[in-house]
Write a protein that holds these residues in place. Structure first.
Motif, PDB file in Angstrom:
ATOM      1  N   MET A  39       1.079  -0.998   0.234  1.00 44.91           N
ATOM      2  CA  MET A  39      -0.299   0.166  -0.026  1.00 44.91           C
ATOM      3  C   MET A  39       1.034   1.176  -0.039  1.00 44.91           C
ATOM      4  O   MET A  39       1.770   1.293   0.722  1.00 44.91           O
ATOM      5  CB  MET A  39      -0.978  -0.159   1.311  1.00 44.91           C
ATOM      6  N   GLN A  40       0.668   1.816  -1.256  1.00 44.81           N
ATOM      7  CA  GLN A  40       1.525   3.382  -0.880  1.00 44.81           C
ATOM      8  C   GLN A  40       0.928   5.047  -0.052  1.00 44.81           C
ATOM      9  O   GLN A  40      -0.478   4.767   0.013  1.00 44.81           O
ATOM     10  CB  GLN A  40       1.719   3.466  -2.693  1.00 44.81           C
ATOM     11  N   ALA A  41       0.953   5.426   0.486  1.00 45.59           N
ATOM     12  CA  ALA A  41       0.093   6.782   0.734  1.00 45.59           C
ATOM     13  C   ALA A  41      -0.549   7.207   0.075  1.00 45.59           C
ATOM     14  O   ALA A  41      -0.874   7.931  -0.191  1.00 45.59           O
ATOM     15  CB  ALA A  41       1.567   7.839   1.052  1.00 45.59           C
ATOM     16  N   VAL A  42       0.041   7.462  -1.354  1.00 45.19           N
ATOM     17  CA  VAL A  42      -0.787   8.341  -2.727  1.00 45.19           C
ATOM     18  C   VAL A  42      -2.003   7.539  -3.151  1.00 45.19           C
ATOM     19  O   VAL A  42      -2.830   8.438  -3.228  1.00 45.19           O
ATOM     20  CB  VAL A  42       0.716   8.207  -3.834  1.00 45.19           C
ATOM     21  N   GLU A  43      -1.924   6.005  -2.836  1.00 39.10           N
ATOM     22  CA  GLU A  43      -2.977   5.536  -3.010  1.00 39.10           C
ATOM     23  C   GLU A  43      -4.303   5.666  -1.672  1.00 39.10           C
ATOM     24  O   GLU A  43      -5.366   6.278  -2.086  1.00 39.10           O
ATOM     25  CB  GLU A  43      -2.817   3.745  -3.092  1.00 39.10           C
ATOM     26  N   VAL A  44      -4.002   5.946  -0.335  1.00 40.32           N
ATOM     27  CA  VAL A  44      -4.306   6.136   0.059  1.00 40.32           C
ATOM     28  C   VAL A  44      -5.255   7.460   0.662  1.00 40.32           C
ATOM     29  O   VAL A  44      -5.947   7.707   0.164  1.00 40.32           O
ATOM     30  CB  VAL A  44      -3.805   6.368   1.627  1.00 40.32           C
ATOM     31  N   LYS A  45      -3.951   8.399  -0.543  1.00 38.49           N
ATOM     32  CA  LYS A  45      -4.410  10.294  -1.007  1.00 38.49           C
ATOM     33  C   LYS A  45      -5.580  10.066  -0.894  1.00 38.49           C
ATOM     34  O   LYS A  45      -6.792  10.938  -1.048  1.00 38.49           O
ATOM     35  CB  LYS A  45      -3.440  11.041  -0.863  1.00 38.49           C
ATOM     36  N   ASN A  46      -5.614   9.489  -2.273  1.00 40.35           N
ATOM     37  CA  ASN A  46      -6.322   9.327  -4.038  1.00 40.35           C
ATOM     38  C   ASN A  46      -7.503   8.921  -3.016  1.00 40.35           C
ATOM     39  O   ASN A  46      -8.813   9.079  -3.488  1.00 40.35           O
ATOM     40  CB  ASN A  46      -5.810   8.799  -5.038  1.00 40.35           C
ATOM     41  N   PHE A  47      -8.039   7.891  -2.666  1.00 44.45           N
ATOM     42  CA  PHE A  47      -8.664   6.974  -2.224  1.00 44.45           C
ATOM     43  C   PHE A  47      -9.872   7.528  -1.590  1.00 44.45           C
ATOM     44  O   PHE A  47     -11.048   8.014  -1.464  1.00 44.45           O
ATOM     45  CB  PHE A  47      -8.572   5.879  -1.749  1.00 44.45           C
ATOM     46  N   LEU A  48      -9.112   8.150   0.130  1.00 43.05           N
ATOM     47  CA  LEU A  48     -10.329   9.243   0.576  1.00 43.05           C
ATOM     48  C   LEU A  48     -10.320  10.555   0.319  1.00 43.05           C
ATOM     49  O   LEU A  48     -11.340  10.842   0.733  1.00 43.05           O
ATOM     50  CB  LEU A  48      -8.631   9.957   2.050  1.00 43.05           C
ATOM     51  N   GLU A  49      -9.530  11.776  -0.813  1.00 41.99           N
ATOM     52  CA  GLU A  49      -9.705  12.238  -1.377  1.00 41.99           C
ATOM     53  C   GLU A  49     -11.125  12.062  -1.904  1.00 41.99           C
ATOM     54  O   GLU A  49     -11.965  12.972  -2.029  1.00 41.99           O
ATOM     55  CB  GLU A  49      -9.139  12.751  -2.320  1.00 41.99           C
ATOM     56  N   GLU A  50     -11.450  10.803  -3.169  1.00 45.45           N
ATOM     57  CA  GLU A  50     -12.198  10.504  -3.348  1.00 45.45           C
ATOM     58  C   GLU A  50     -14.164  10.340  -3.083  1.00 45.45           C
ATOM     59  O   GLU A  50     -14.681  10.574  -3.119  1.00 45.45           O
ATOM     60  CB  GLU A  50     -12.376   8.980  -4.431  1.00 45.45           C
ATOM     61  N   LYS A  51     -13.423   9.421  -1.299  1.00 45.07           N
ATOM     62  CA  LYS A  51     -14.685   9.749  -0.639  1.00 45.07           C
ATOM     63  C   LYS A  51     -14.888  10.875   0.086  1.00 45.07           C
ATOM     64  O   LYS A  51     -16.379  10.583   0.463  1.00 45.07           O
ATOM     65  CB  LYS A  51     -13.953   8.297   0.166  1.00 45.07           C
ATOM     66  N   LEU A  52     -14.221  11.618  -0.010  1.00 45.63           N
ATOM     67  CA  LEU A  52     -14.263  12.847   1.593  1.00 45.63           C
ATOM     68  C   LEU A  52     -14.440  13.738   0.621  1.00 45.63           C
ATOM     69  O   LEU A  52     -13.540  14.505   0.163  1.00 45.63           O
ATOM     70  CB  LEU A  52     -13.346  12.804   1.977  1.00 45.63           C
ATOM     71  N   SER A  53     -16.465  14.519   0.032  1.00 48.51           N
ATOM     72  CA  SER A  53     -16.195  15.384  -0.747  1.00 48.51           C
ATOM     73  C   SER A  53     -15.254  16.371   0.022  1.00 48.51           C
ATOM     74  O   SER A  53     -15.800  17.038   0.965  1.00 48.51           O
ATOM     75  CB  SER A  53     -17.373  15.721  -0.581  1.00 48.51           C
ATOM     76  N   GLY A  54     -15.045  17.483  -0.338  1.00 45.90           N
ATOM     77  CA  GLY A  54     -14.375  18.751   0.044  1.00 45.90           C
ATOM     78  C   GLY A  54     -13.067  18.713   0.714  1.00 45.90           C
ATOM     79  O   GLY A  54     -12.377  19.873   0.824  1.00 45.90           O
ATOM     80  N   ALA A  55     -12.327  17.931   1.097  1.00 49.36           N
ATOM     81  CA  ALA A  55     -11.393  17.292   1.994  1.00 49.36           C
ATOM     82  C   ALA A  55     -10.051  17.617   0.865  1.00 49.36           C
ATOM     83  O   ALA A  55     -10.422  16.336   0.204  1.00 49.36           O
ATOM     84  CB  ALA A  55     -11.609  15.981   2.896  1.00 49.36           C
ATOM     85  N   GLN A  56      -8.930  17.529   1.702  1.00 52.24           N
ATOM     86  CA  GLN A  56      -7.613  17.845   1.393  1.00 52.24           C
ATOM     87  C   GLN A  56      -6.787  16.452   2.018  1.00 52.24           C
ATOM     88  O   GLN A  56      -6.840  16.827   3.515  1.00 52.24           O
ATOM     89  CB  GLN A  56      -7.421  18.946   1.594  1.00 52.24           C
ATOM     90  N   VAL A  57      -6.396  15.387   1.896  1.00 58.60           N
ATOM     91  CA  VAL A  57      -5.470  14.068   2.739  1.00 58.60           C
ATOM     92  C   VAL A  57      -3.868  14.575   2.768  1.00 58.60           C
ATOM     93  O   VAL A  57      -3.810  14.157   1.153  1.00 58.60           O
ATOM     94  CB  VAL A  57      -6.205  12.757   2.679  1.00 58.60           C
ATOM     95  N   GLU A  58      -3.620  14.796   3.625  1.00 55.05           N
ATOM     96  CA  GLU A  58      -2.358  14.895   3.387  1.00 55.05           C
ATOM     97  C   GLU A  58      -1.542  13.372   3.813  1.00 55.05           C
ATOM     98  O   GLU A  58      -2.002  13.293   5.299  1.00 55.05           O
ATOM     99  CB  GLU A  58      -1.288  15.520   4.147  1.00 55.05           C
ATOM    100  N   VAL A  59      -0.700  12.003   3.473  1.00 51.18           N
ATOM    101  CA  VAL A  59      -0.546  10.684   4.029  1.00 51.18           C
ATOM    102  C   VAL A  59       1.169  10.967   4.457  1.00 51.18           C
ATOM    103  O   VAL A  59       1.363  11.183   2.345  1.00 51.18           O
ATOM    104  CB  VAL A  59      -1.391   9.838   2.751  1.00 51.18           C
ATOM    105  N   GLU A  60       1.189  10.861   5.266  1.00 55.38           N
ATOM    106  CA  GLU A  60       3.075  10.317   5.153  1.00 55.38           C
ATOM    107  C   GLU A  60       2.673   8.379   5.921  1.00 55.38           C
ATOM    108  O   GLU A  60       1.860   8.364   6.258  1.00 55.38           O
ATOM    109  CB  GLU A  60       4.035  10.907   6.371  1.00 55.38           C
ATOM    110  N   GLY A  61       3.748   7.861   5.440  1.00 59.05           N
ATOM    111  CA  GLY A  61       4.394   6.488   5.768  1.00 59.05           C
ATOM    112  C   GLY A  61       4.281   6.131   4.017  1.00 59.05           C
ATOM    113  O   GLY A  61       4.051   6.701   3.556  1.00 59.05           O
ATOM    114  N   GLU A  62       4.568   4.165   5.078  1.00 52.19           N
ATOM    115  CA  GLU A  62       4.441   3.105   3.667  1.00 52.19           C
ATOM    116  C   GLU A  62       4.060   2.259   4.129  1.00 52.19           C
ATOM    117  O   GLU A  62       4.209   1.828   5.901  1.00 52.19           O
ATOM    118  CB  GLU A  62       5.490   3.046   3.085  1.00 52.19           C
ATOM    119  N   GLY A  63       3.783   1.678   3.774  1.00 54.13           N
ATOM    120  CA  GLY A  63       3.608  -0.240   4.186  1.00 54.13           C
ATOM    121  C   GLY A  63       2.221  -0.325   4.702  1.00 54.13           C
ATOM    122  O   GLY A  63       1.292  -0.602   3.941  1.00 54.13           O
TER     123      GLY A  63
END
Length: 79
Positions: free
Chosen positions: A1-25
């Motif tokens: 799992m990559q941080a960018v996957e989590v970011k893109n997924f949550l921003e798609e699901k949470l209307s109007g939200a910006q999500v900054e993700v750190e971490g990996e694995g």
């Protein structure tokens, strides 16, 4: 799992939200910038995030998540 996957997924699901993700694995730290979520109680905010991440948590793709929530103004003001 990559941080960018989590970011893109949550921003798609949470209307109007910006999500900054750190971490990996399987361990991630989320900074969620959303006026709507910032106005909710801490438990309600976390429930909103976990509702979307639960499939990945259940299958072991995500093991640990820490979250911080910011209004847009607070995010910009943090320097």
């Amino acid at each position: 799992m990559q941080a960018v996957e989590v970011k893109n997924f949550l921003e798609e699901k949470l209307s109007g939200a910006q999500v900054e993700v750190e971490g990996e694995g399987c361990n991630f730290q989320l900074n969620v910038i959303s006026d709507e979520l910032a106005g909710m109680s801490p438990v309600k905010r976390q429930q909103q995030i976990y509702a979307h991440l639960n499939p990945w948590i259940a299958d072991g793709s995500i093991h640990a998540v820490t979250m911080k929530f910011f209004s847009r103004a607070d995010w910009l003001a943090r320097g």
